[in-house]
Design a protein around this motif. Structure first.
Motif, mmCIF file in Angstrom:
data_model
loop_
_atom_site.group_PDB
_atom_site.id
_atom_site.type_symbol
_atom_site.label_atom_id
_atom_site.label_comp_id
_atom_site.label_asym_id
_atom_site.label_seq_id
_atom_site.Cartn_x
_atom_site.Cartn_y
_atom_site.Cartn_z
ATOM 1 N N ASN A 47 -0.425 -20.319 5.835
ATOM 2 C CA ASN A 47 -1.701 -19.592 6.175
ATOM 3 C C ASN A 47 -1.205 -18.231 6.706
ATOM 4 N N ARG A 48 -1.779 -17.359 6.082
ATOM 5 C CA ARG A 48 -1.587 -15.759 6.409
ATOM 6 C C ARG A 48 -2.797 -14.905 6.704
ATOM 7 N N GLU A 49 -3.086 -14.513 7.760
ATOM 8 C CA GLU A 49 -4.221 -13.811 8.127
ATOM 9 C C GLU A 49 -3.919 -12.273 8.665
ATOM 10 N N TYR A 50 -4.831 -11.557 8.181
ATOM 11 C CA TYR A 50 -4.787 -10.136 8.628
ATOM 12 C C TYR A 50 -5.873 -9.471 9.196
ATOM 13 N N ILE A 51 -5.542 -8.349 9.833
ATOM 14 C CA ILE A 51 -6.892 -7.578 10.509
ATOM 15 C C ILE A 51 -6.821 -6.504 9.680
ATOM 16 N N ALA A 52 -8.088 -5.602 9.084
ATOM 17 C CA ALA A 52 -8.016 -4.506 8.590
ATOM 18 C C ALA A 52 -9.093 -3.718 9.352
ATOM 19 N N LEU A 53 -9.010 -2.438 9.135
ATOM 20 C CA LEU A 53 -10.279 -1.514 9.569
ATOM 21 C C LEU A 53 -10.519 -0.890 8.265
ATOM 22 N N CYS A 54 -11.846 -0.917 7.767
ATOM 23 C CA CYS A 54 -12.414 -0.300 6.445
ATOM 24 C C CYS A 54 -13.243 0.370 6.708
ATOM 25 N N HIS A 63 -8.614 -5.313 -3.354
ATOM 26 C CA HIS A 63 -10.215 -5.995 -3.328
ATOM 27 C C HIS A 63 -10.971 -5.292 -2.437
ATOM 28 N N LEU A 64 -10.715 -4.933 -1.334
ATOM 29 C CA LEU A 64 -11.496 -3.920 -0.463
ATOM 30 C C LEU A 64 -11.842 -2.688 -1.355
ATOM 31 N N SER A 65 -10.918 -1.990 -1.485
ATOM 32 C CA SER A 65 -11.393 -0.820 -2.415
ATOM 33 C C SER A 65 -12.268 -0.946 -3.594
ATOM 34 N N HIS A 66 -12.234 -2.084 -4.264
ATOM 35 C CA HIS A 66 -12.897 -2.473 -5.407
ATOM 36 C C HIS A 66 -14.458 -2.578 -5.219
ATOM 37 N N ILE A 67 -14.647 -3.386 -3.738
ATOM 38 C CA ILE A 67 -15.822 -3.683 -3.309
ATOM 39 C C ILE A 67 -16.514 -2.346 -2.449
ATOM 40 N N ASN A 68 -15.653 -1.412 -2.579
ATOM 41 C CA ASN A 68 -16.136 0.179 -1.830
ATOM 42 C C ASN A 68 -16.158 0.106 -0.302
ATOM 43 N N HIS A 69 -14.950 -0.693 0.211
ATOM 44 C CA HIS A 69 -14.900 -0.659 1.558
ATOM 45 C C HIS A 69 -13.335 -0.604 1.725
ATOM 46 N N PRO A 70 -12.742 0.823 1.183
ATOM 47 C CA PRO A 70 -11.374 0.828 1.320
ATOM 48 C C PRO A 70 -10.634 0.714 2.671
ATOM 49 N N ILE A 71 -9.594 0.255 2.875
ATOM 50 C CA ILE A 71 -8.846 0.272 4.261
ATOM 51 C C ILE A 71 -8.788 1.647 4.602
ATOM 52 N N VAL A 72 -9.071 1.992 6.001
ATOM 53 C CA VAL A 72 -9.170 3.441 6.502
ATOM 54 C C VAL A 72 -7.357 3.773 6.709
ATOM 55 N N GLY A 73 -7.145 5.041 5.884
ATOM 56 C CA GLY A 73 -5.683 5.763 5.914
ATOM 57 C C GLY A 73 -5.142 5.300 4.576
ATOM 58 N N ASP A 74 -5.482 4.130 3.882
ATOM 59 C CA ASP A 74 -4.728 3.925 2.591
ATOM 60 C C ASP A 74 -4.596 5.100 1.597
ATOM 61 N N PRO A 75 -3.635 5.639 1.517
ATOM 62 C CA PRO A 75 -3.149 6.517 0.582
ATOM 63 C C PRO A 75 -3.297 6.404 -0.822
ATOM 64 N N TYR A 90 -5.352 3.567 -2.513
ATOM 65 C CA TYR A 90 -6.493 3.170 -2.759
ATOM 66 C C TYR A 90 -7.689 3.492 -1.999
ATOM 67 N N SER A 91 -7.880 4.530 -1.349
ATOM 68 C CA SER A 91 -9.027 4.950 -0.553
ATOM 69 C C SER A 91 -9.007 6.530 -0.994
ATOM 70 N N LYS A 92 -10.397 6.653 -1.357
ATOM 71 C CA LYS A 92 -10.665 8.373 -1.639
ATOM 72 C C LYS A 92 -11.561 9.156 -0.561
ATOM 73 N N ILE A 93 -11.788 8.158 0.545
ATOM 74 C CA ILE A 93 -12.421 8.750 1.634
ATOM 75 C C ILE A 93 -11.398 9.272 2.874
ATOM 76 N N SER A 94 -11.733 10.504 2.975
ATOM 77 C CA SER A 94 -11.004 10.909 4.216
ATOM 78 C C SER A 94 -11.247 10.504 5.469
ATOM 79 N N ASN A 95 -10.322 10.449 6.565
ATOM 80 C CA ASN A 95 -10.565 9.839 7.498
ATOM 81 C C ASN A 95 -10.371 10.654 8.635
ATOM 82 N N GLU A 96 -11.397 10.483 9.830
ATOM 83 C CA GLU A 96 -11.201 11.507 10.926
ATOM 84 C C GLU A 96 -10.101 11.227 11.782
ATOM 85 N N PHE A 97 -9.122 10.345 11.533
ATOM 86 C CA PHE A 97 -7.975 10.219 12.492
ATOM 87 C C PHE A 97 -6.748 10.842 12.062
#
Length: 316
Positions: free
Chosen positions: A168-175, A241-253, A255-262
């Motif tokens: 069992n593998r579980e993760y935490i992500a900020l998207c 998977h998260l990118s495909h449903i339009n909730h990419p992970i913050v900072g993902d270089p 799979y995310s095309k959304i700039s982040n404030e951090f």
């Protein structure tokens, strides 16, 4: 000419063509170059030469000989390790962001394996010289828990448990964005992105089934904190998977095309929990890894900002 001999034991990613499997396992190899190596008969499967169209099976032993000017030799490196647990059979590691799990052609230093060779006396030999002890992997900029096998018996048991979804593998992500569902399952096949070989994608081409379960832990104004559980273990699965449903992970270089404030350029993804049966004693074992400081600091910034925003609205 000296040569580098690399060995793979096919695990969860069985069912692919041989040429595709090699390109998947070794990002430095293009598929066309993998096909050339197969044609040049420097690749064997279970001691026999196979065509590039051969479909790899779980347990296949693939040997690859890469011509090189230097003999392949991995150095022990005193890279700090956060060892959560260790006994005669296994080691549980909390891997930091930025550390590559295992070497690859052209890059044989500065990896988790180099650190393991320095800190751990015995490692399993099943996955050959460049992946001693490695049962499963997480990406370079994903932090969190990994199980390392110290002997071949433990490696075989754990690899079989992984294949049969008993680990069992579980993760935490900020998207990015707010998810409307409190929990759900993403069941979409993943394969190499036909437009960019450095990426994976939800696709029907050379793909395998991929299943990710998620629970929303907290919705913020513009972000969501998720707990994710893997049912399968495809390359970059959660990120894709998260990118495909339009909730990419913050900072993902990748799979995310959304700039982040951090100002970060690495995905906020952490393998925080792993649960499995000990390979020898069969005791159920559960381990947790605390959030990396950068992850915690970003969450604190979001919480503080929302608190101040709500306070201003109430005062207004």
């Amino acid at each position: 000419m000296n040569s580098n001999k690399i060995e793979f034991i096919v695990g969860e990613d069985d069912g692919y063509r041989l040429d595709y499997y090699l390109s998947l396992e070794m990002n430095e190899l293009s598929r066309s170059y993998a096909q050339k190596l197969i044609k040049d008969k420097v690749v064997t499967v279970n001691g026999r030469y196979k065509k590039q169209s051969y479909i790899v099976n779980e347990g296949d032993i693939i040997e690859l000989v890469l011509p090189d000017k230097e003999e392949l030799k991995l150095e022990k490196e005193n890279i700090p390790l956060d060892i959560i647990f260790e006994d005669n059979d296994i080691v549980v590691i909390n891997k930091p962001q930025g550390l590559v799990v295992h070497p690859a052609p052209g890059n044989y230093t500065g990896t988790l394996v180099n650190a393991l060779l320095y800190h751990i006396d015995n490692l399993s030999t099943i996955n050959g010289i460049i992946r001693p002890g490695i049962i499963h992997r997480i990406d370079k900029d994903t932090s969190g828990l990994l199980i390392i096998a110290k002997n071949d018996y433990s490696h075989k048991v754990l690899s079989n448990d992984l294949k049969n979804h008993k680990i069992n593998r579980e993760y935490i992500a900020l998207c990015h964005g707010r998810l409307t569902q409190t929990n759900g399952t993403i069941d979409m096949p993943i394969g190499r992105d036909p437009r960019n070989r450095k990426k994976m994608a939800v696709t029907q081409v050379n793909s395998k089934n991929a299943i990710t379960h998620f629970t929303v832990l907290k919705n913020f104004d513009n972000y969501s904190l998720l707990k994710l559980k893997l049912e399968t273990g495809r390359t970059h699965q959660i990120r894709v998977h998260l990118s495909h449903i339009n909730h990419p992970i913050v900072g993902d270089p990748l799979y995310s095309k959304i700039s982040n404030e951090f100002g970060i350029n690495k995905q906020m993804l952490h393998a925080f929990k792993i649960k499995f049966n000990h390979p020898r004693s069969k005791e159920m074992m559960t381990f947790y890894a605390p959030f990396p400081n950068e992850f915690k600091n970003i969450i604190k910034k979001i919480v503080k900002r929302e608190y101040n925003d709500n306070k201003s609205k109430n005062n207004g």
